[in-house]
Design a protein around this motif. Structure first.
Motif, PDB file in Angstrom:
ATOM      1  N   ARG A  62       1.344  -1.054  -0.424  1.00 43.79           N
ATOM      2  CA  ARG A  62      -0.092   0.117  -0.096  1.00 43.79           C
ATOM      3  C   ARG A  62       0.768   1.261   0.685  1.00 43.79           C
ATOM      4  N   TRP A  63       2.283   1.380   1.006  1.00 41.13           N
ATOM      5  CA  TRP A  63       2.631   2.398   0.725  1.00 41.13           C
ATOM      6  C   TRP A  63       3.137   2.389   0.036  1.00 41.13           C
ATOM      7  N   ARG A  64       4.255   1.842  -1.172  1.00 39.03           N
ATOM      8  CA  ARG A  64       4.483   1.815  -2.304  1.00 39.03           C
ATOM      9  C   ARG A  64       3.910   2.736  -3.274  1.00 39.03           C
ATOM     10  N   GLY A  65       2.544   2.679  -3.423  1.00 41.07           N
ATOM     11  CA  GLY A  65       1.776   2.562  -4.212  1.00 41.07           C
ATOM     12  C   GLY A  65       1.429   3.829  -4.208  1.00 41.07           C
ATOM     13  N   ALA A  66       1.444   4.084  -2.879  1.00 43.55           N
ATOM     14  CA  ALA A  66       0.823   6.068  -2.601  1.00 43.55           C
ATOM     15  C   ALA A  66       1.988   7.043  -2.983  1.00 43.55           C
ATOM     16  N   ASP A  67       3.333   5.622  -2.391  1.00 41.98           N
ATOM     17  CA  ASP A  67       4.832   6.628  -2.973  1.00 41.98           C
ATOM     18  C   ASP A  67       4.406   7.476  -4.198  1.00 41.98           C
ATOM     19  N   ALA A  68       4.166   6.425  -5.520  1.00 45.00           N
ATOM     20  CA  ALA A  68       4.805   6.150  -6.346  1.00 45.00           C
ATOM     21  C   ALA A  68       3.711   7.037  -7.347  1.00 45.00           C
ATOM     22  N   ALA A  69       2.428   6.656  -6.562  1.00 47.43           N
ATOM     23  CA  ALA A  69       0.940   8.322  -6.721  1.00 47.43           C
ATOM     24  C   ALA A  69       1.538   9.623  -7.024  1.00 47.43           C
ATOM     25  N   SER A  70       2.528   9.523  -5.275  1.00 39.94           N
ATOM     26  CA  SER A  70       2.972  11.003  -5.112  1.00 39.94           C
ATOM     27  C   SER A  70       3.566  11.363  -5.943  1.00 39.94           C
TER      28      SER A  70
END
Length: 75
Positions: A62-70
Motif C-alpha cells: 500500500r505504501w509503495r503504491g502511495a509513494d509512486a502516486a505521490s
C-alpha cells in the motif's frame, strides 16, 4: 526519519515520537526501523512487530503504491 519522529541513539532500538505525529506515520516508521534491524527479513520483522507476514506485505504494498502516486503527481 521524518518530522515528528527521530531515532534515539544508534543501536538503542528506540525511536522518539513527537506530539502531533499521526498514528499512520508512527506505524510506518516502526515497520521501516524494524525491517532495518532485521536486515530486511520480512518474516522476522513481522514476528518482532507481532503482526502476520501477510499484514506486513499488505502495508508495504500500500505504501509503495502511495509513494509512486505521490512521485507521479510531482512530475
Amino acid at each position: 526519519v521524518r518530522p515528528g519522529l527521530r531515532k534515539d541513539s544508534p543501536g538503542s532500538g528506540a525511536i522518539r515520537i513527537s506530539i502531533g505525529a499521526s498514528l499512520e506515520e508512527i506505524e510506518r516508521v516502526a515497520i521501516i526501523e524494524t525491517l532495518e534491524s532485521c536486515s530486511g527479513n520480512k518474516t522476522r520483522a513481522a514476528a518482532t512487530l507481532g503482526i502476520s507476514p501477510k499484514t506486513l506485505h499488505m502495508k508495504l504494498r500500500r505504501w509503495r503504491g502511495a509513494d509512486a502516486a505521490s512521485a507521479e503527481s510531482l512530475s
